[in-house]
Enzyme design. Structure first.
Site, PDB file in Angstrom:
ATOM      1  N   GLY A 119       0.782  -1.223   0.000  1.00  0.00           N
ATOM      2  CA  GLY A 119       0.000   0.000   0.000  1.00  0.00           C
ATOM      3  C   GLY A 119       0.820   1.282   0.000  1.00  0.00           C
ATOM      4  O   GLY A 119       0.249   2.372  -0.020  1.00  0.00           O
ATOM      5  N   ALA A 120       2.147   1.185   0.000  1.00  0.00           N
ATOM      6  CA  ALA A 120       2.967   2.392   0.029  1.00  0.00           C
ATOM      7  C   ALA A 120       2.728   3.257  -1.216  1.00  0.00           C
ATOM      8  O   ALA A 120       2.671   4.482  -1.120  1.00  0.00           O
ATOM      9  CB  ALA A 120       4.440   2.040   0.158  1.00  0.00           C
ATOM     10  N   GLY A 121       2.562   2.638  -2.366  1.00  0.00           N
ATOM     11  CA  GLY A 121       2.293   3.405  -3.587  1.00  0.00           C
ATOM     12  C   GLY A 121       0.950   4.113  -3.534  1.00  0.00           C
ATOM     13  O   GLY A 121       0.826   5.272  -3.951  1.00  0.00           O
ATOM     14  N   ASP A 122      -0.055   3.421  -3.001  1.00  0.00           N
ATOM     15  CA  ASP A 122      -1.364   4.056  -2.839  1.00  0.00           C
ATOM     16  C   ASP A 122      -1.291   5.190  -1.819  1.00  0.00           C
ATOM     17  O   ASP A 122      -1.922   6.231  -1.984  1.00  0.00           O
ATOM     18  CB  ASP A 122      -2.405   3.027  -2.399  1.00  0.00           C
ATOM     19  CG  ASP A 122      -2.685   1.993  -3.475  1.00  0.00           C
ATOM     20  OD1 ASP A 122      -2.522   2.315  -4.671  1.00  0.00           O
ATOM     21  OD2 ASP A 122      -3.063   0.868  -3.126  1.00  0.00           O
TER      22      ASP A 122
END
Length: 151
Positions: A93-96
């Site tokens: 979820g880091a990209g989100d």
């Protein structure tokens, strides 16, 4: 690549999609998986295919932003080295989280350098807890990451 029908022109499909995109967020891994590195894989080259703004994430190595005159900031290129929290638990979820940080910074009217710094801090903070949605940080947590883990 394994999700694409072998008979589909991936590059042509991607180029047509880019033609209707204003802002693109991608990682180098995203571009490599789509097999566009040999054609439109650099952020600068992506601008030639439709988007006016390209955010390229590099994990713990930060991110970059390239934009043409159609972007909210005008033409330019910006880079941020990112943040490295000591207590990384899960990068899911880091990209989100980065994208959420970009949106929040844009809503706040921030410039390109501050947008990258804030989005990188949101992404870094999101890696300090398990899960994607449950790890999204509040502004206080983001500021603690920015103050404690500058590169």
């Amino acid at each position: 690549p394994e999700l694409w029908d072998p008979g589909i022109d991936r590059r042509g499909t991607i180029e047509r999609a880019l033609g209707v995109v204003d802002v693109l967020k991608a990682s180098r891994e995203d571009l490599a998986a789509l097999d566009v590195d040999s054609g439109v894989g650099s952020p600068e080259r992506l601008l030639d295919h439709g988007p006016h703004t390209v955010f390229l994430t590099r994990g713990s190595e930060g991110s970059e932003l390239v934009a043409d005159e159609g972007s909210p900031w005008g033409a330019g290129s910006w880079d941020h080295p990112g943040y490295e929290p000591d207590d990384v638990v899960d990068t899911t979820g880091a990209g989100d989280a980065f994208t959420a940080g970009v949106v929040a910074a844009l809503v706040d009217g921030e410039g390109p350098a501050e947008t990258l710094a804030f989005a990188n801090a949101v992404a870094a903070a999101a890696t300090t807890a398990d899960g994607a949605m449950s790890a999204l940080p509040d502004r206080g947590t983001v500021e603690r990451v920015r103050n404690a883990t500058t590169k």
